[in-house]
Design a protein around this motif. Sequence first.
Motif, short mmCIF file in Angstrom:
data_model
loop_
_atom_site.label_atom_id
_atom_site.label_comp_id
_atom_site.label_asym_id
_atom_site.label_seq_id
_atom_site.Cartn_x
_atom_site.Cartn_y
_atom_site.Cartn_z
N GLY A 168 13.38 3.77 -9.52
CA GLY A 168 13.28 2.33 -9.72
C GLY A 168 12.01 1.77 -9.08
N LYS A 169 11.67 2.26 -7.87
CA LYS A 169 10.45 1.82 -7.19
C LYS A 169 9.21 2.27 -7.96
CE LYS A 169 12.15 1.56 -2.43
NZ LYS A 169 11.94 2.00 -1.04
N ILE A 170 9.26 3.50 -8.46
CA ILE A 170 8.11 4.02 -9.20
C ILE A 170 7.93 3.25 -10.50
CG2 ILE A 170 7.20 6.05 -10.42
CD1 ILE A 170 8.65 7.78 -8.36
N ARG A 171 9.04 2.96 -11.16
CA ARG A 171 8.97 2.22 -12.42
C ARG A 171 8.32 0.85 -12.23
NH1 ARG A 171 11.71 -1.21 -15.89
NH2 ARG A 171 11.85 -0.48 -18.05
N ILE A 172 8.73 0.15 -11.16
CA ILE A 172 8.15 -1.15 -10.87
C ILE A 172 6.64 -1.03 -10.63
CG2 ILE A 172 8.04 -2.99 -9.13
CD1 ILE A 172 11.09 -2.62 -8.80
N ALA A 173 6.24 0.00 -9.87
CA ALA A 173 4.82 0.21 -9.58
C ALA A 173 4.03 0.52 -10.85
CB ALA A 173 4.64 1.33 -8.56
N ASN A 179 0.80 -1.22 0.00
CA ASN A 179 0.00 0.00 0.00
C ASN A 179 0.83 1.27 0.00
OD1 ASN A 179 -3.11 -0.68 0.54
ND2 ASN A 179 -1.85 -2.21 1.57
N TYR A 180 2.06 1.19 0.49
CA TYR A 180 2.94 2.36 0.55
C TYR A 180 4.34 1.96 0.05
CZ TYR A 180 -0.76 4.07 3.64
OH TYR A 180 -1.97 4.45 4.17
N PRO A 181 4.47 1.74 -1.25
CA PRO A 181 5.73 1.20 -1.79
C PRO A 181 6.96 2.06 -1.57
CG PRO A 181 4.25 1.92 -3.55
CD PRO A 181 3.46 1.94 -2.30
N SER A 182 6.78 3.33 -1.27
CA SER A 182 7.95 4.20 -1.10
C SER A 182 8.47 4.24 0.34
CB SER A 182 7.60 5.63 -1.53
OG SER A 182 6.61 6.18 -0.67
#
Length: 222
Positions: free
Chosen positions: A156-161, A99-102
Motif C-alpha cells: 500500500g505504501k509503495i503503491r501510493i509512492a 524521504n524514507y516512506p517505508s
Amino acid sequence: MILSLFFKSANELTSKSVLEKFSLQELRKKIDILIIDDDVFSYLDLLKNHGYHITYKKDITDLKEVSAYDCILCDVRGVGRSLGSQYDGAYLVQQIRENYPSKIIIAYTAESLTANYQSFLSNADDIIEKGAEIERWTASLDKCFKDALDPIKQWGKIRIALLKANVPIIEVAYLESKYVKAIKNGTFHSFAELNKNKNNRISQVLGVFAMTILEKILTGEV
C-alpha cells in the motif's frame, strides 16, 4: 475493476507466514530503532530491557543519518533544528516520511500541540504522550513492527509512492501482480528487481523501499 481480471492483487497475500518466522523477542532484536531526543529519554533502559535494539542520538544534522534504521522514535520539541523549521521534530517527522516512506515513525511529546504541528505529525505511524506507561510504548512498537512485516500494508505504501510519481495505473497494477506472485512463490528477491523495464521513475520509487525490514526478512538478510 477490469485490471483484476489480468493482474493479481496484494489483498491475496497474508502477513501470517512472514510473522510466523520469528517470535516477538526475535523481532525486537532484529529491528533497528533510532531515538532522537535532545533531553534524557527516560524509557531508554526499560525498552532495552524488553529486548529492543536501540541507538540514541540527541539530534541529527542530516536526514541521511536515519537511513540505517528501520524505526524512528522522535521527540517533537528541540530536535531537527538543522532543518530550519520552527516546528522542530514535527517537521523532521514529515521530512523523514517524505524521504524514507517505508520507515516506522513514532512521534512523542509532553505538550499539547497546535493544528500546524498536527498536520506534520499526520506522517507518523503513532503519536505517544512522553509520560505514557511502558506498556503503551511496547504495544505501539510491536504493532508497528507487525505492520512493517505485513506485505499488504507495505505494498500500500509503495503503491501510493508510485502514483505520486505519476506512474500509470496499468504499470502499478503490473508491478503489484509481480510482487504478489514473487511472495506467494517464495521467489521474492528485492523491490528493485520488480522493475525489469528499468523505468527511471519506477526505479527511483522502488529504490527507496530497498532493504526495509520486510525485504531484509524475505531475502534472508536478517
